[in-house]
Design an enzyme around this catalytic site. Structure first.
Site, PDB file in Angstrom:
ATOM      1  N   ASP A  64       0.841  -1.181   0.000  1.00  0.00           N
ATOM      2  CA  ASP A  64       0.000   0.000   0.000  1.00  0.00           C
ATOM      3  C   ASP A  64       0.886   1.245   0.000  1.00  0.00           C
ATOM      4  O   ASP A  64       1.938   1.262   0.643  1.00  0.00           O
ATOM      5  CB  ASP A  64      -0.833  -0.047   1.283  1.00  0.00           C
ATOM      6  CG  ASP A  64      -1.959   0.939   1.278  1.00  0.00           C
ATOM      7  OD1 ASP A  64      -3.105   0.493   1.340  1.00  0.00           O
ATOM      8  OD2 ASP A  64      -1.677   2.147   1.230  1.00  0.00           O
ATOM      9  N   ASP A 137      21.440   4.243   0.433  1.00  0.00           N
ATOM     10  CA  ASP A 137      22.658   3.539  -0.018  1.00  0.00           C
ATOM     11  C   ASP A 137      22.522   2.024   0.008  1.00  0.00           C
ATOM     12  O   ASP A 137      23.139   1.327  -0.806  1.00  0.00           O
ATOM     13  CB  ASP A 137      23.926   4.024   0.709  1.00  0.00           C
ATOM     14  CG  ASP A 137      23.880   3.878   2.212  1.00  0.00           C
ATOM     15  OD1 ASP A 137      22.965   3.218   2.728  1.00  0.00           O
ATOM     16  OD2 ASP A 137      24.778   4.417   2.875  1.00  0.00           O
ATOM     17  N   HIS A 141      22.939  -0.201  -3.191  1.00  0.00           N
ATOM     18  CA  HIS A 141      23.901  -1.313  -3.148  1.00  0.00           C
ATOM     19  C   HIS A 141      23.254  -2.591  -3.696  1.00  0.00           C
ATOM     20  O   HIS A 141      23.835  -3.275  -4.547  1.00  0.00           O
ATOM     21  CB  HIS A 141      24.373  -1.506  -1.703  1.00  0.00           C
ATOM     22  CG  HIS A 141      25.240  -2.697  -1.471  1.00  0.00           C
ATOM     23  ND1 HIS A 141      26.582  -2.607  -1.198  1.00  0.00           N
ATOM     24  CD2 HIS A 141      24.949  -4.033  -1.468  1.00  0.00           C
ATOM     25  CE1 HIS A 141      27.086  -3.821  -1.051  1.00  0.00           C
ATOM     26  NE2 HIS A 141      26.107  -4.707  -1.207  1.00  0.00           N
ATOM     27  N   GLU A 142      22.060  -2.906  -3.211  1.00  0.00           N
ATOM     28  CA  GLU A 142      21.428  -4.171  -3.623  1.00  0.00           C
ATOM     29  C   GLU A 142      21.026  -4.128  -5.099  1.00  0.00           C
ATOM     30  O   GLU A 142      21.221  -5.100  -5.826  1.00  0.00           O
ATOM     31  CB  GLU A 142      20.211  -4.477  -2.734  1.00  0.00           C
ATOM     32  CG  GLU A 142      20.509  -4.578  -1.241  1.00  0.00           C
ATOM     33  CD  GLU A 142      21.632  -5.553  -0.893  1.00  0.00           C
ATOM     34  OE1 GLU A 142      21.958  -6.423  -1.722  1.00  0.00           O
ATOM     35  OE2 GLU A 142      22.204  -5.428   0.205  1.00  0.00           O
ATOM     36  N   HIS A 145      23.916  -4.814  -7.309  1.00  0.00           N
ATOM     37  CA  HIS A 145      24.256  -6.230  -7.497  1.00  0.00           C
ATOM     38  C   HIS A 145      23.561  -6.770  -8.756  1.00  0.00           C
ATOM     39  O   HIS A 145      24.133  -7.578  -9.490  1.00  0.00           O
ATOM     40  CB  HIS A 145      23.815  -7.052  -6.282  1.00  0.00           C
ATOM     41  CG  HIS A 145      24.813  -7.055  -5.160  1.00  0.00           C
ATOM     42  ND1 HIS A 145      26.135  -7.369  -5.334  1.00  0.00           N
ATOM     43  CD2 HIS A 145      24.661  -6.800  -3.837  1.00  0.00           C
ATOM     44  CE1 HIS A 145      26.762  -7.302  -4.165  1.00  0.00           C
ATOM     45  NE2 HIS A 145      25.893  -6.947  -3.238  1.00  0.00           N
ATOM     46  N   TYR A 156      30.256 -14.948  -7.030  1.00  0.00           N
ATOM     47  CA  TYR A 156      30.036 -14.321  -5.733  1.00  0.00           C
ATOM     48  C   TYR A 156      30.700 -15.132  -4.612  1.00  0.00           C
ATOM     49  O   TYR A 156      30.045 -15.671  -3.723  1.00  0.00           O
ATOM     50  CB  TYR A 156      28.535 -14.152  -5.484  1.00  0.00           C
ATOM     51  CG  TYR A 156      28.226 -13.213  -4.345  1.00  0.00           C
ATOM     52  CD1 TYR A 156      28.449 -11.847  -4.464  1.00  0.00           C
ATOM     53  CD2 TYR A 156      27.722 -13.703  -3.149  1.00  0.00           C
ATOM     54  CE1 TYR A 156      28.185 -10.989  -3.413  1.00  0.00           C
ATOM     55  CE2 TYR A 156      27.451 -12.845  -2.087  1.00  0.00           C
ATOM     56  CZ  TYR A 156      27.686 -11.493  -2.240  1.00  0.00           C
ATOM     57  OH  TYR A 156      27.415 -10.645  -1.196  1.00  0.00           O
ATOM     58  N   GLU A 165      31.007  -7.153  -4.249  1.00  0.00           N
ATOM     59  CA  GLU A 165      30.553  -6.339  -3.114  1.00  0.00           C
ATOM     60  C   GLU A 165      31.079  -4.897  -3.210  1.00  0.00           C
ATOM     61  O   GLU A 165      30.330  -3.938  -3.007  1.00  0.00           O
ATOM     62  CB  GLU A 165      31.029  -6.965  -1.803  1.00  0.00           C
ATOM     63  CG  GLU A 165      30.103  -8.010  -1.249  1.00  0.00           C
ATOM     64  CD  GLU A 165      28.716  -7.440  -0.987  1.00  0.00           C
ATOM     65  OE1 GLU A 165      28.609  -6.322  -0.480  1.00  0.00           O
ATOM     66  OE2 GLU A 165      27.753  -8.124  -1.323  1.00  0.00           O
ATOM     67  N   GLU A 176      24.653   8.173  -3.983  1.00  0.00           N
ATOM     68  CA  GLU A 176      24.444   9.122  -2.876  1.00  0.00           C
ATOM     69  C   GLU A 176      25.141  10.453  -3.158  1.00  0.00           C
ATOM     70  O   GLU A 176      24.630  11.513  -2.806  1.00  0.00           O
ATOM     71  CB  GLU A 176      24.954   8.531  -1.556  1.00  0.00           C
ATOM     72  CG  GLU A 176      23.951   7.594  -0.916  1.00  0.00           C
ATOM     73  CD  GLU A 176      23.923   7.698   0.596  1.00  0.00           C
ATOM     74  OE1 GLU A 176      24.937   7.349   1.208  1.00  0.00           O
ATOM     75  OE2 GLU A 176      22.886   8.116   1.144  1.00  0.00           O
ATOM     76  N   GLU A 192      24.348   4.385   7.131  1.00  0.00           N
ATOM     77  CA  GLU A 192      24.293   5.363   8.232  1.00  0.00           C
ATOM     78  C   GLU A 192      22.874   5.850   8.525  1.00  0.00           C
ATOM     79  O   GLU A 192      22.617   6.356   9.613  1.00  0.00           O
ATOM     80  CB  GLU A 192      25.207   6.560   7.933  1.00  0.00           C
ATOM     81  CG  GLU A 192      24.709   7.528   6.862  1.00  0.00           C
ATOM     82  CD  GLU A 192      24.963   7.046   5.442  1.00  0.00           C
ATOM     83  OE1 GLU A 192      25.522   5.952   5.280  1.00  0.00           O
ATOM     84  OE2 GLU A 192      24.587   7.765   4.500  1.00  0.00           O
ATOM     85  N   ASP A 226      31.648 -16.122   5.298  1.00  0.00           N
ATOM     86  CA  ASP A 226      31.198 -14.977   4.490  1.00  0.00           C
ATOM     87  C   ASP A 226      31.506 -15.227   3.000  1.00  0.00           C
ATOM     88  O   ASP A 226      31.953 -14.335   2.280  1.00  0.00           O
ATOM     89  CB  ASP A 226      31.880 -13.687   4.984  1.00  0.00           C
ATOM     90  CG  ASP A 226      31.358 -12.427   4.300  1.00  0.00           C
ATOM     91  OD1 ASP A 226      30.177 -12.395   3.923  1.00  0.00           O
ATOM     92  OD2 ASP A 226      32.153 -11.479   4.138  1.00  0.00           O
ATOM     93  N   HIS A 231      32.175  -9.747   1.947  1.00  0.00           N
ATOM     94  CA  HIS A 231      31.917  -8.436   2.554  1.00  0.00           C
ATOM     95  C   HIS A 231      33.172  -7.896   3.237  1.00  0.00           C
ATOM     96  O   HIS A 231      33.523  -6.735   3.085  1.00  0.00           O
ATOM     97  CB  HIS A 231      30.760  -8.526   3.556  1.00  0.00           C
ATOM     98  CG  HIS A 231      29.448  -8.871   2.931  1.00  0.00           C
ATOM     99  ND1 HIS A 231      28.986 -10.160   2.848  1.00  0.00           N
ATOM    100  CD2 HIS A 231      28.513  -8.095   2.327  1.00  0.00           C
ATOM    101  CE1 HIS A 231      27.816 -10.171   2.225  1.00  0.00           C
ATOM    102  NE2 HIS A 231      27.501  -8.933   1.900  1.00  0.00           N
TER     103      HIS A 231
END
Ligand SMILES: [Zn+2]
Length: 244
Positions: A64, A137, A141-142, A145, A156, A165, A176, A192, A226, A231
Site C-alpha cells: 500500500d 545507499d 547497493h542491492e 548487485h 560471488y 561487493e 548518494e 548510516e 562470508d 563483505h
C-alpha cells in the site's frame, strides 16, 4: 438516514475519509468506514510488495502506498534507477527496462537486505541494532548487485565476490554523491541512515578497518566464512576507489 462524508488531513494525523451514516431522527450512528482508497505501489518501472514478515514471495501482496517502509524502498530504488539512467544511460538493472520488484518486510526481525538474482528484498530489522534496511545507499547497493550480475561474470565468492561487493558499494556511493546536499559521511559510510549500533553505520569505504573489514590484500580474510570474505574483503577495492 444521512450519509456524511468527512476528510481528515493534517500533519499529526493519518489521512482518512470517514463515511458516517447518521440517523436523521436521533443523530445516532451505527455505521462508519474509511473511504480512503490507498494506491498500491506499482509503476511502469518498478513495484513494491509487502512480504508481511514472511519469506514466501508467492504470499506477498502489492504494498500500500501508505506503507512508509515499502514507500521508502520504492522511492530509493527510483533514485538509483534515475542515476543509472542519467550517469550510465542504463534502463533498469539489465539494461532493457525490466520492472524492478522491491519486497519490503522480508522475514520478521531480519537485519539485512539482498538481491536474489531477480528481485530486491529488505528486512525490517529489530529496531535496536537497525531500522528497516530501505535507506538510499543500501537500496542502491542491492540494486547494483543486479546491474553487476548483468555486466560482469564475477562469481560471488572469494576475491571475485569481494569485487562484486565493492562495486556495489562504489555504485551506492556514486548514487548518494549525486543527491543534493550529500556529505562525505553520506557518501562513504554505508548504512548510516538505519544503523543504530556502534559506530552508527555498517561499513566505511574510507576506513574499512573501523568496522572490522579489510583494506589491504596481503591481510585479507582467507577463510571460507562470508563466502570467502566477500563483505569483509570488499574494503580493499572500496578504499582504492575512495583514494582515486
Ligand atoms: Zn552486497
Amino acid at each position: 438516514m444521512w450519509r456524511v462524508q468527512m476528510e481528515q488531513m493534517g500533519e499529526q494525523t493519518e489521512p482518512a475519509m470517514p463515511i458516517v451514516f447518521v440517523d436523521a431522527k436521533d443523530g445516532s450512528s451505527n455505521l462508519r468506514y474509511d473511504d480512503l482508497q490507498h494506491v498500491a505501489l506499482k509503476g511502469d518501472d518498478q513495484e513494491a510488495w509487502d512480504m508481511k514478515g514472511g519469506t514466501r514471495y508467492s504470499s506477498a501482496v502489492l504494498a500500500d502506498s501508505a506503507d512508509a517502509t515499502a514507500n521508502d524502498a520504492y522511492v530509493h530504488a527510483g533514485l538509483s534507477l534515475d542515476d543509472f539512467a542519467v550517469a550510465h544511460n542504463r534502463d533498469s538493472f539489465e539494461g532493457g527496462g525490466a520492472v524492478v520488484k522491491n519486497y519490503a518486510h522480508h522475514e520478521r526481525g531480519y537485519v539485512n537486505a539482498f538481491w536474489n538474482g531477480g528481485v530486491l528484498s529488505y528486512g525490517d530489522a529489530d529496531g535496536a541494532r537497525s531500522g528497516p534496511l530501505v535507506i538510499p545507499d543500501i537500496v542502491a547497493h542491492e540494486l547494483s548487485h543486479g546491474v553487476i550480475d548483468c555486466i560482469a561474470d564475477l562469481v560471488y565468492a572469494n576475491e571475485s565476490g569481494a569485487l562484486h561487493e565493492a562495486t556495489s558499494e562504489i555504485f551506492a556511493a556514486a548514487i548518494e554523491a549525486a543527491q543534493p546536499g550529500a556529505t562525505a559521511d553520506d557518501i562513504w559510510h554505508i548504512g548510516e541512515d538505519c544503523w543504530n549500533a556502534s559506530p552508527g553505520y555498517r561499513r566505511d569505504m574510507a576506513d574499512p578497518v573501523s568496522t572490522g573489514d579489510h583494506d589491504y590484500s596481503l591481510t585479507r580474510d582467507t577463510s571460507t566464512s562470508d563466502s570467502g570474505g566477500v563483505h569483509w574483503n570488499s574494503g580493499i577495492a572500496s578504499l582504492f576507489f575512495r583514494l582515486l
